[in-house]
Design an enzyme around this catalytic site. Structure first.
Site, mmCIF file in Angstrom:
data_model
loop_
_atom_site.group_PDB
_atom_site.id
_atom_site.type_symbol
_atom_site.label_atom_id
_atom_site.label_comp_id
_atom_site.label_asym_id
_atom_site.label_seq_id
_atom_site.Cartn_x
_atom_site.Cartn_y
_atom_site.Cartn_z
ATOM 1 N N HIS A 80 18.251 16.629 -26.455
ATOM 2 C CA HIS A 80 16.799 16.654 -26.262
ATOM 3 C C HIS A 80 16.416 17.942 -25.559
ATOM 4 O O HIS A 80 17.245 18.554 -24.880
ATOM 5 C CB HIS A 80 16.331 15.427 -25.468
ATOM 6 C CG HIS A 80 17.078 15.213 -24.176
ATOM 7 N ND1 HIS A 80 16.769 15.901 -23.022
ATOM 8 C CD2 HIS A 80 18.129 14.406 -23.848
ATOM 9 C CE1 HIS A 80 17.582 15.503 -22.045
ATOM 10 N NE2 HIS A 80 18.425 14.607 -22.522
ATOM 11 N N GLU A 85 27.735 15.959 -20.871
ATOM 12 C CA GLU A 85 26.402 16.513 -21.156
ATOM 13 C C GLU A 85 26.208 17.838 -20.446
ATOM 14 O O GLU A 85 26.426 17.953 -19.238
ATOM 15 C CB GLU A 85 25.328 15.525 -20.681
ATOM 16 C CG GLU A 85 23.901 16.048 -20.829
ATOM 17 C CD GLU A 85 22.845 14.989 -20.527
ATOM 18 O OE1 GLU A 85 23.128 14.097 -19.701
ATOM 19 O OE2 GLU A 85 21.760 15.061 -21.116
ATOM 20 N N GLU A 133 24.970 16.098 -25.572
ATOM 21 C CA GLU A 133 25.535 15.005 -24.779
ATOM 22 C C GLU A 133 26.076 13.842 -25.607
ATOM 23 O O GLU A 133 25.565 12.731 -25.542
ATOM 24 C CB GLU A 133 24.468 14.468 -23.822
ATOM 25 C CG GLU A 133 23.134 14.132 -24.488
ATOM 26 C CD GLU A 133 22.182 13.400 -23.527
ATOM 27 O OE1 GLU A 133 22.652 12.467 -22.846
ATOM 28 O OE2 GLU A 133 20.994 13.738 -23.493
ATOM 29 N N ASP A 139 0.827 -1.210 0.000
ATOM 30 C CA ASP A 139 0.000 0.000 0.000
ATOM 31 C C ASP A 139 0.866 1.268 0.000
ATOM 32 O O ASP A 139 0.408 2.343 0.360
ATOM 33 C CB ASP A 139 -0.995 -0.012 1.174
ATOM 34 C CG ASP A 139 -0.275 -0.044 2.525
ATOM 35 O OD1 ASP A 139 0.962 -0.225 2.530
ATOM 36 O OD2 ASP A 139 -0.956 0.116 3.551
ATOM 37 N N ASP A 173 20.017 18.201 -16.423
ATOM 38 C CA ASP A 173 20.459 16.900 -16.932
ATOM 39 C C ASP A 173 21.910 17.079 -17.348
ATOM 40 O O ASP A 173 22.189 17.621 -18.414
ATOM 41 C CB ASP A 173 19.582 16.488 -18.119
ATOM 42 C CG ASP A 173 19.962 15.117 -18.679
ATOM 43 O OD1 ASP A 173 20.837 14.450 -18.092
ATOM 44 O OD2 ASP A 173 19.384 14.719 -19.709
ATOM 45 N N ASP A 231 25.646 10.733 -14.485
ATOM 46 C CA ASP A 231 24.603 11.430 -15.250
ATOM 47 C C ASP A 231 23.483 11.675 -14.251
ATOM 48 O O ASP A 231 22.779 10.739 -13.859
ATOM 49 C CB ASP A 231 24.143 10.525 -16.407
ATOM 50 C CG ASP A 231 23.106 11.196 -17.307
ATOM 51 O OD1 ASP A 231 22.496 12.194 -16.877
ATOM 52 O OD2 ASP A 231 22.900 10.687 -18.435
ATOM 53 N N TYR A 268 31.512 4.764 -25.950
ATOM 54 C CA TYR A 268 31.500 3.664 -24.985
ATOM 55 C C TYR A 268 32.176 2.453 -25.616
ATOM 56 O O TYR A 268 31.716 1.958 -26.647
ATOM 57 C CB TYR A 268 30.053 3.313 -24.603
ATOM 58 C CG TYR A 268 29.215 4.549 -24.327
ATOM 59 C CD1 TYR A 268 29.164 5.115 -23.047
ATOM 60 C CD2 TYR A 268 28.514 5.190 -25.360
ATOM 61 C CE1 TYR A 268 28.436 6.267 -22.799
ATOM 62 C CE2 TYR A 268 27.786 6.349 -25.123
ATOM 63 C CZ TYR A 268 27.745 6.882 -23.851
ATOM 64 O OH TYR A 268 27.024 8.034 -23.617
ATOM 65 N N HIS A 325 23.811 6.658 -29.101
ATOM 66 C CA HIS A 325 22.546 7.390 -28.903
ATOM 67 C C HIS A 325 22.542 8.764 -29.555
ATOM 68 O O HIS A 325 23.577 9.272 -29.986
ATOM 69 C CB HIS A 325 22.270 7.536 -27.403
ATOM 70 C CG HIS A 325 23.427 8.133 -26.629
ATOM 71 N ND1 HIS A 325 23.725 9.471 -26.655
ATOM 72 C CD2 HIS A 325 24.360 7.560 -25.820
ATOM 73 C CE1 HIS A 325 24.783 9.702 -25.888
ATOM 74 N NE2 HIS A 325 25.190 8.553 -25.379
ATOM 75 N N HIS A 379 21.806 3.366 -19.297
ATOM 76 C CA HIS A 379 20.853 3.676 -18.232
ATOM 77 C C HIS A 379 21.148 2.849 -16.979
ATOM 78 O O HIS A 379 20.263 2.239 -16.394
ATOM 79 C CB HIS A 379 19.416 3.444 -18.715
ATOM 80 C CG HIS A 379 19.000 4.415 -19.767
ATOM 81 N ND1 HIS A 379 17.882 4.244 -20.557
ATOM 82 C CD2 HIS A 379 19.555 5.588 -20.180
ATOM 83 C CE1 HIS A 379 17.778 5.268 -21.404
ATOM 84 N NE2 HIS A 379 18.780 6.081 -21.193
ATOM 85 N N HIS A 407 13.312 14.881 -20.581
ATOM 86 C CA HIS A 407 13.124 14.896 -22.033
ATOM 87 C C HIS A 407 11.863 15.720 -22.254
ATOM 88 O O HIS A 407 10.757 15.202 -22.229
ATOM 89 C CB HIS A 407 12.964 13.477 -22.595
ATOM 90 C CG HIS A 407 14.192 12.638 -22.418
ATOM 91 N ND1 HIS A 407 14.217 11.284 -22.617
ATOM 92 C CD2 HIS A 407 15.463 12.965 -22.064
ATOM 93 C CE1 HIS A 407 15.442 10.822 -22.376
ATOM 94 N NE2 HIS A 407 16.203 11.815 -22.048
ATOM 95 N N ARG A 440 30.725 10.130 -21.368
ATOM 96 C CA ARG A 440 29.662 11.010 -21.875
ATOM 97 C C ARG A 440 29.861 12.366 -21.213
ATOM 98 O O ARG A 440 30.213 12.424 -20.031
ATOM 99 C CB ARG A 440 28.271 10.450 -21.540
ATOM 100 C CG ARG A 440 27.118 11.351 -21.988
ATOM 101 C CD ARG A 440 25.762 10.632 -22.067
ATOM 102 N NE ARG A 440 25.234 10.167 -20.817
ATOM 103 C CZ ARG A 440 25.244 8.890 -20.405
ATOM 104 N NH1 ARG A 440 25.774 7.958 -21.169
ATOM 105 N NH2 ARG A 440 24.724 8.553 -19.253
HETATM 106 MN MN LIG Z 1 20.196 13.811 -21.310
#
Ligand SMILES: [Mn+2]
Length: 479
Positions: A391, A449, A425, A79, A308, A297, A429, A387, A280, A398, A447
């Site tokens: 964005h 960004e 960004e 719950d 971001d 990130d 890799y 990628h 991710h 996003h 990366r």
């Molecule tokens: Mn981003």
């Protein structure tokens, strides 16, 4: 020293009042960023957004209403619920943070804004906190308000009188079905009147508004970026002595929470060593390899606006030859793309330019082998770049707004305009299991960004103060 850091860092990060312990003075200063607890845009911002949406509804013709639905509560398990966070469109138009709310905007009325809210419930409020109720709804700008269950009737009447219903409901599937059923009743329709009604998905109207940031939003976004930068610096320092990724994530989250971020805009990604190659990666609970990179990130959400930002650094404090080579290539690609973030340019131009830089660079490093022109055309680099590199950003990480324009206009691509905020960004890799690549490169993921605002003059890197060059990162780690 590390124990002192743990104990005294909070005092330093808080916009310094009196030093809490003298040892804090000896510890490295992380930041003295201002804090933004309970930061919130003014009522005039939300009223202005409603006025602009009402102007759009008027253009659609008489009898047009918009119905906007709040975010449903989300179960976590048992719950328990996830902490409530209002739907971004609903928030943008109302500033209301309460669940089970419905806003109605009637373009024909001189009191166009009706808010339907939960009924007051003394017992529930002892558990969950105060509810707005009808009085609170009016105080927060509604022309009139009703509470459920009586509000059901108001909703039904509004829809039955309307010719055109513009529905803005992103995540409440039950409500979407209910709206459809109210506009086009299922079963016998003896009046045969519903054929004249039009149900419109209105989310694009709000998306186009949200795409161009107003001055107050830019300020709030900058607050989120500044808090995020403080979090990144704390995480960089924590990584020097941390043995687990969780400690690095905690340094970011603890710092940003202390500075007023109730949420992060998305789950923090803190990947050490080979985990830097998992895009991710959010488990953040593996041991930190001594000579590896750390990829963070992470973005703080302040006043509903999120940053971001990604930085990658060596946990040893010094980039190895290979880490540095990859890092500088990604940085070159990022700078090339940032230079193309300008009014009048296409959103896609930065991506194309960055991919060219990284494709050629991967060949120069010997990671890709062959002819530059042919390899760029074949897209062989994409195995390592993975990628897209940009964005929109704002209320959502996003953020809302299409990347395409009407077919035929400049290839269908979105043309950049002043007031848009976006990320840049690029990343490279080389996964640990890339057995066809020289072993020295494996397990390096980089990366970089930043959040970039398009201005009338060009652009502003809103997160540019956070160390980004190899020299600046090594200097920050050495402090
Ligand atoms: Mn981003």
């Amino acid at each position: 020293m590390s124990a002192f850091r743990l104990v005294c860092l909070p005092a330093l990060v808080l916009a310094l009042s009196a030093p809490i312990c003298t040892a804090a003075l000896a510890a490295p200063a992380v930041t003295t960023t201002q804090s933004f607890h309970a930061a919130r845009l003014p009522a005039s911002f939300f009223a202005g957004n409603r006025a602009r949406l009402l102007a759009e509804l008027k253009k659609m013709g008489p009898g047009t209403i918009a119905i906007i639905k709040s975010m449903p509560e989300q179960n976590r398990n048992g719950d328990s619920h996830h902490m409530y966070r209002q739907d971004s469109d609903f928030y943008y138009l109302t500033g209301i943070e309460e669940a089970e709310s419905v806003a109605i905007l009637n373009a024909d009325s001189d009191k166009p804004y009706t808010l339907l809210v939960r009924t007051r419930d003394a017992r529930r409020e002892r558990y969950d906190g105060a509810r707005l109720g009808v009085e609170g709804a009016v105080k927060q700008g509604a022309d009139q308000a009703e509470s459920f269950p009586a509000a059901e009737k108001t909703l039904k009447e509004a829809i039955s009188k309307a010719q055109r219903v513009v529905l803005i409901s992103n995540f409440d599937e039950d409500f979407r079905k209910k709206a459809l059923d109210l506009v086009y009743p299922f079963g016998s329709d003896n009046n045969h009147a519903s054929y004249k009604k039009i149900l419109v998905d209105g989310r694009n109207l709000v998306a186009e508004m949200r795409l161009i940031k107003q001055a107050a939003e830019i300020e709030m976004l900058q607050n989120a970026v500044d808090v995020t930068a403080a979090g990144h610096l704390a995480a960089m320092k924590a990584s020097l002595t941390a043995s687990n990724e969780g400690e690095v994530a905690a340094a970011f989250q603890g710092t940003t929470r202390r500075l007023g971020a109730r949420f992060t805009g998305y789950d923090t990604i803190a990947g050490a060593g080979g985990n830097s190659c998992t895009l991710h990666y959010v488990t953040n609970d593996h041991a930190i390899e001594k000579n590896g990179v750390m990829l963070l990130d992470a973005g703080a959400e302040v006043g509903y606006y999120t940053a971001d930002v990604t930085r990658t650094w060596p946990v040893s404090g010094k980039f190895s030859k290979e880490q540095k080579a990859i890092y500088e290539l990604v940085l070159k690609a990022q700078n090339t793309a940032i230079d193309l973030v300008k009014a009048g340019r296409l959103h896609h131009e930065g991506f194309d330019a960055a991919m060219r830089v990284m494709s050629d660079g991967l060949i120069d490093l010997g990671i890709l082998k062959g002819d530059k022109e042919a390899l760029y055309k074949s897209g062989a680099y994409s195995r390592f770049t993975m990628h897209g590199i940009s964005h929109w950003i704002g209320l959502d990480v996003h953020d809302a707004g299409g990347y395409q324009m009407e077919p035929g206009k400049r290839g269908g691509q979105r043309v950049l305009q002043a007031g848009m905020a976006l990320t840049v960004e690029p990343g490279i890799y080389i996964p640990s299991d890339a057995n066809d690549v020289d072993a020295k490169w494996r397990g390096i993921g980089v990366r970089i960004e930043d959040v970039v605002l398009i201005t009338p003059e060009g652009n502003r890197n809103m997160s540019g103060k956070l160390p980004r060059s190899v020299e600046a990162i090594e200097a920050a780690l050495a402090k």
